[in-house]
Scaffold this motif. Structure first.
Motif, PDB file in Angstrom:
ATOM      1  N   PRO A  47       4.468 -12.250 -11.956  1.00  0.00           N
ATOM      2  CA  PRO A  47       5.804 -12.127 -12.542  1.00  0.00           C
ATOM      3  C   PRO A  47       6.840 -11.580 -11.545  1.00  0.00           C
ATOM      4  CG  PRO A  47       4.466 -10.285 -13.243  1.00  0.00           C
ATOM      5  CD  PRO A  47       3.596 -11.154 -12.368  1.00  0.00           C
ATOM      6  N   PHE A  48       6.389 -11.205 -10.338  1.00  0.00           N
ATOM      7  CA  PHE A  48       7.279 -10.520  -9.402  1.00  0.00           C
ATOM      8  C   PHE A  48       7.285 -11.181  -8.024  1.00  0.00           C
ATOM      9  CE2 PHE A  48       5.443  -7.171 -12.184  1.00  0.00           C
ATOM     10  CZ  PHE A  48       6.588  -6.914 -12.924  1.00  0.00           C
ATOM     11  N   CYS A  49       8.433 -11.094  -7.360  1.00  0.00           N
ATOM     12  CA  CYS A  49       8.516 -11.521  -5.968  1.00  0.00           C
ATOM     13  C   CYS A  49       7.731 -10.523  -5.122  1.00  0.00           C
ATOM     14  CB  CYS A  49       9.980 -11.604  -5.499  1.00  0.00           C
ATOM     15  SG  CYS A  49      10.813 -10.006  -5.377  1.00  0.00           S
ATOM     16  N   ILE A  50       7.476 -10.857  -3.884  1.00  0.00           N
ATOM     17  CA  ILE A  50       6.650 -10.010  -3.031  1.00  0.00           C
ATOM     18  C   ILE A  50       7.304  -8.651  -2.776  1.00  0.00           C
ATOM     19  CG2 ILE A  50       7.498 -10.912  -0.823  1.00  0.00           C
ATOM     20  CD1 ILE A  50       3.839 -10.053  -1.604  1.00  0.00           C
ATOM     21  N   VAL A  51       8.621  -8.603  -2.630  1.00  0.00           N
ATOM     22  CA  VAL A  51       9.314  -7.338  -2.367  1.00  0.00           C
ATOM     23  C   VAL A  51       9.157  -6.386  -3.551  1.00  0.00           C
ATOM     24  CG1 VAL A  51      11.573  -6.301  -1.929  1.00  0.00           C
ATOM     25  CG2 VAL A  51      10.936  -8.421  -0.771  1.00  0.00           C
ATOM     26  N   CYS A  52       9.399  -6.879  -4.756  1.00  0.00           N
ATOM     27  CA  CYS A  52       9.275  -6.035  -5.951  1.00  0.00           C
ATOM     28  C   CYS A  52       7.822  -5.641  -6.191  1.00  0.00           C
ATOM     29  CB  CYS A  52       9.857  -6.743  -7.168  1.00  0.00           C
ATOM     30  SG  CYS A  52      11.650  -6.934  -7.086  1.00  0.00           S
ATOM     31  N   GLN A  53       6.875  -6.568  -5.944  1.00  0.00           N
ATOM     32  CA  GLN A  53       5.460  -6.251  -6.127  1.00  0.00           C
ATOM     33  C   GLN A  53       5.028  -5.146  -5.170  1.00  0.00           C
ATOM     34  OE1 GLN A  53       3.158  -7.816  -8.484  1.00  0.00           O
ATOM     35  NE2 GLN A  53       2.275  -5.847  -7.958  1.00  0.00           N
ATOM     36  N   GLU A  54       5.459  -5.229  -3.916  1.00  0.00           N
ATOM     37  CA  GLU A  54       5.114  -4.188  -2.944  1.00  0.00           C
ATOM     38  C   GLU A  54       5.726  -2.850  -3.335  1.00  0.00           C
ATOM     39  OE1 GLU A  54       6.318  -5.882   0.783  1.00  0.00           O
ATOM     40  OE2 GLU A  54       4.398  -6.899   1.054  1.00  0.00           O
ATOM     41  N   ALA A  55       6.940  -2.866  -3.855  1.00  0.00           N
ATOM     42  CA  ALA A  55       7.579  -1.623  -4.295  1.00  0.00           C
ATOM     43  C   ALA A  55       6.791  -1.006  -5.452  1.00  0.00           C
ATOM     44  CB  ALA A  55       9.026  -1.887  -4.707  1.00  0.00           C
ATOM     45  N   MET A  56       6.358  -1.837  -6.397  1.00  0.00           N
ATOM     46  CA  MET A  56       5.573  -1.334  -7.525  1.00  0.00           C
ATOM     47  C   MET A  56       4.214  -0.812  -7.067  1.00  0.00           C
ATOM     48  SD  MET A  56       6.296  -3.918 -10.584  1.00  0.00           S
ATOM     49  CE  MET A  56       7.936  -4.496 -10.861  1.00  0.00           C
ATOM     50  N   ASP A  57       3.581  -1.527  -6.145  1.00  0.00           N
ATOM     51  CA  ASP A  57       2.293  -1.079  -5.622  1.00  0.00           C
ATOM     52  C   ASP A  57       2.444   0.263  -4.924  1.00  0.00           C
ATOM     53  OD1 ASP A  57       1.134  -3.358  -6.619  1.00  0.00           O
ATOM     54  OD2 ASP A  57       0.992  -4.377  -4.678  1.00  0.00           O
ATOM     55  N   GLY A  58       3.550   0.446  -4.186  1.00  0.00           N
ATOM     56  CA  GLY A  58       3.804   1.719  -3.525  1.00  0.00           C
ATOM     57  C   GLY A  58       3.982   2.843  -4.516  1.00  0.00           C
ATOM     58  N   LYS A  59       4.667   2.560  -5.623  1.00  0.00           N
ATOM     59  CA  LYS A  59       4.847   3.577  -6.668  1.00  0.00           C
ATOM     60  C   LYS A  59       3.516   3.929  -7.309  1.00  0.00           C
ATOM     61  CE  LYS A  59       9.572   2.282  -7.827  1.00  0.00           C
ATOM     62  NZ  LYS A  59      10.423   1.631  -8.828  1.00  0.00           N
ATOM     63  N   LEU A  60       2.656   2.929  -7.537  1.00  0.00           N
ATOM     64  CA  LEU A  60       1.340   3.194  -8.121  1.00  0.00           C
ATOM     65  C   LEU A  60       0.490   4.025  -7.179  1.00  0.00           C
ATOM     66  CD1 LEU A  60       0.371  -0.201  -9.793  1.00  0.00           C
ATOM     67  CD2 LEU A  60       0.938   1.941 -10.912  1.00  0.00           C
ATOM     68  N   ASP A  61       0.525   3.685  -5.883  1.00  0.00           N
ATOM     69  CA  ASP A  61      -0.230   4.458  -4.903  1.00  0.00           C
ATOM     70  C   ASP A  61       0.228   5.910  -4.901  1.00  0.00           C
ATOM     71  OD1 ASP A  61      -1.669   2.235  -4.193  1.00  0.00           O
ATOM     72  OD2 ASP A  61      -0.528   1.824  -2.364  1.00  0.00           O
ATOM     73  N   GLU A  62       1.522   6.098  -4.987  1.00  0.00           N
ATOM     74  CA  GLU A  62       2.069   7.451  -4.979  1.00  0.00           C
ATOM     75  C   GLU A  62       1.676   8.211  -6.233  1.00  0.00           C
ATOM     76  OE1 GLU A  62       6.493   9.116  -4.900  1.00  0.00           O
ATOM     77  OE2 GLU A  62       5.980   7.878  -3.153  1.00  0.00           O
ATOM     78  N   MET A  63       1.653   7.530  -7.372  1.00  0.00           N
ATOM     79  CA  MET A  63       1.274   8.182  -8.627  1.00  0.00           C
ATOM     80  C   MET A  63      -0.196   8.594  -8.617  1.00  0.00           C
ATOM     81  SD  MET A  63       3.455   5.978 -11.448  1.00  0.00           S
ATOM     82  CE  MET A  63       2.063   5.825 -12.473  1.00  0.00           C
ATOM     83  N   GLU A  64      -1.037   7.796  -7.947  1.00  0.00           N
ATOM     84  CA  GLU A  64      -2.466   8.090  -7.895  1.00  0.00           C
ATOM     85  C   GLU A  64      -2.799   9.162  -6.870  1.00  0.00           C
ATOM     86  OE1 GLU A  64      -4.191   4.280  -7.219  1.00  0.00           O
ATOM     87  OE2 GLU A  64      -3.857   3.624  -9.277  1.00  0.00           O
TER      88      GLU A  64
END
Length: 127
Positions: free
Chosen positions: A99-116
């Protein structure tokens, strides 16, 4: 996106959904079995944990594939759900349910990594 491209993605997604539905029906790997041998129980628990992880991943892909088919029907397929930009065709070819472009997906993945990340590591990173 042309109708031929949409039809091609619809076919790919329909096939993926059928495959995933078949996979998610087979849940024999998550049954709990008792054994007199403690090593066997540990092995079975490990295999069960792996089967559960696989089932969770496949279920998530199934939801995403069904959502992608809905987006095709609604006319929003290939448009990032976050920034409303077109998703690059190569990304759609690799992951048609995204559902996401690569830029938005990477931003979300970075937020998840930070939350974990443990709280003390986040504080060190911010400094």
């Amino acid at each position: 996106m042309t109708q031929n491209e949409l039809d091609r993605f619809k076919g790919i997604l329909t096939a993926k959904i059928a495959e995933l539905e078949c996979f998610t029906r087979h849940r024999a790997g998550i049954t709990v079995e008792r054994s007199a041998d403690q090593l066997d129980e540990i092995q079975q628990a490990s295999e069960r944990a792996l089967a559960i992880c696989n089932l969770n991943r496949e279920s998530s892909q199934l939801r995403n594939a069904r959502a992608a088919l809905r987006r095709i029907e609604e006319g929003s397929f290939g448009i990032c759900q976050e920034c409303d930009e077109d998703i690059h065709p190569r990304r759609l070819a690799a992951v048609p349910w995204t559902p996401f472009c690569i830029v938005c997906q990477e931003a979300m993945d970075g937020k998840l990594d930070e939350m974990e990340m443990p709280a003390h590591d986040r504080l060190d990173r911010a400094a």
